[in-house]
Write an enzyme that holds these catalytic residues in place. Sequence first.
Site, PDB file in Angstrom:
ATOM      1  N   ASP A   2       1.042  -1.225  -0.041  1.00 60.43           N
ATOM      2  CA  ASP A   2       0.007   0.014  -0.066  1.00 60.43           C
ATOM      3  C   ASP A   2       1.025   1.243   0.161  1.00 60.43           C
ATOM      4  O   ASP A   2       1.616   1.248   0.866  1.00 60.43           O
ATOM      5  CB  ASP A   2      -0.786  -0.085   1.359  1.00 60.43           C
ATOM      6  CG  ASP A   2      -2.161   1.011   1.066  1.00 60.43           C
ATOM      7  OD1 ASP A   2      -1.864   1.932   0.412  1.00 60.43           O
ATOM      8  OD2 ASP A   2      -2.999   0.640   1.694  1.00 60.43           O
ATOM      9  N   ARG A  38      -0.282   4.394  -0.265  1.00 60.48           N
ATOM     10  CA  ARG A  38      -1.180   5.576   0.065  1.00 60.48           C
ATOM     11  C   ARG A  38      -0.346   6.243   1.345  1.00 60.48           C
ATOM     12  O   ARG A  38      -0.066   5.743   2.257  1.00 60.48           O
ATOM     13  CB  ARG A  38      -2.572   5.391   0.137  1.00 60.48           C
ATOM     14  CG  ARG A  38      -3.281   4.813  -1.152  1.00 60.48           C
ATOM     15  CD  ARG A  38      -4.580   4.263  -0.552  1.00 60.48           C
ATOM     16  NE  ARG A  38      -4.672   3.235  -0.022  1.00 60.48           N
ATOM     17  CZ  ARG A  38      -5.768   2.624   0.503  1.00 60.48           C
ATOM     18  NH1 ARG A  38      -7.054   3.061   0.250  1.00 60.48           N
ATOM     19  NH2 ARG A  38      -5.703   1.585   1.062  1.00 60.48           N
TER      20      ARG A  38
END
Length: 353
Positions: free
Chosen positions: A285, A287
């Site tokens: 991930d 983000r």
Amino acid sequence: MSDARLTALAIDALRRGWPIAIHGADGSLALLPIETADPARLAAFDPTGVAPVLLSAGRAVTLKLANQRDAAVPDAPVLIDRTRWLDFAAATALADPQFDLQNPLMGPFYATPLAETAAAGAALALARIGGMLPAFFALPGGSAALTITPADIGAHEDAARLTIATHARLPVAGAEHAEIYAFRTPEMPGEHVALLIGTPDGTPPLVRLHSECLTGDVLGSLKCDCGPQLDAAIAAITASGWGILLYLRQEGRGIGLINKLRAYALQDQGFDTVDANTRLGFAIDSRNFAVAARMLALLGQDAVRLLTNNPEKVAQLEAAGITVTQRVPHVLPANPHNERYLATKRDRTGHQF
Ligand SMILES: Nc1nc2c(ncn2[C@@H]2O[C@H](COP(=O)(O)OP(=O)(O)OP(=O)(O)O)[C@@H](O)[C@H]2O)c(=O)[nH]1
Ligand SMILES: [Zn+2]
């Protein structure tokens, strides 16, 4: 002085197949992205055919290079020696895992020592931000027409540079009383938006951080839960009286649409959503929810009730100064196409279902 504009220029150059250089604290690398290179560009970049190939740690593991890496820094990028047979086609196969199963890669590959660790890490981050495969021909000590520093990339990604560009009333299907706010930095190609629903009543708003998913949000993909989560978030916020939906341009958990679709192609070969990302050379991930905290702050909110199953969203908002007074679960029914995806989120990425 760091300069975010140089990062925008560098991304543009990489997309066009032009070399750049990154100057880090421990040395410089001249870099030609494999995805947009061709044999002629490679010959111009590296006339004597010596430039090693820079890959991510995850990709190196897939290529069985794990035992040649520095055990002390398992996530460090890896330089692969350019033996004579590692020509352009072979380098392309190294960069793109899609064809691994059809054309098993013929090693052996040798990792060569990488001194320019700051520049190498920045190069892989830049490829991700530009939505490209994280793989380069790299010349240690080399130069190029455009040179940037890791700090320029940091400046480009700095959420503090976001500002509200404009806002307007926007009645939507699930919420007639809504207002849209658009946010941008001078360099970012895609704007984040916030949909403010209902009327503030002095209580913390019900907030949803929704990361862009073109396939799910627009096309109704059944591979994930994004489309139904988006509709349900608007419905839940409307029902709660007031709240905010943040639509974040973080397609594919931050790797971009093209790389997400590459991950889907790997999922068609049997890899789950986590392993597909790793094989491509990305974090599970990528983000950064500091962007969401900045948007909330610009909207005057410092405490929220958060609609999510992902504890990482709560942790990152709190770390960026937003109080999460309550986590509100946001679970939607599974379908036969996303059952495995949801199970992987539960079993491997800490989602609470
Ligand atoms: N790389 C990659 N991204 C995916 C995949 N499936 C969905 N996505 C992306 O994942 C993001 C959706 O995550 P969210 O629903 O915002 O967040 P979450 O981490 O699942 O947490 P929740 O708040 O509990 O829904 C979007 O950016 C999608 O494009 C996949 O298989 N690979
Ligand atoms: Zn999705």
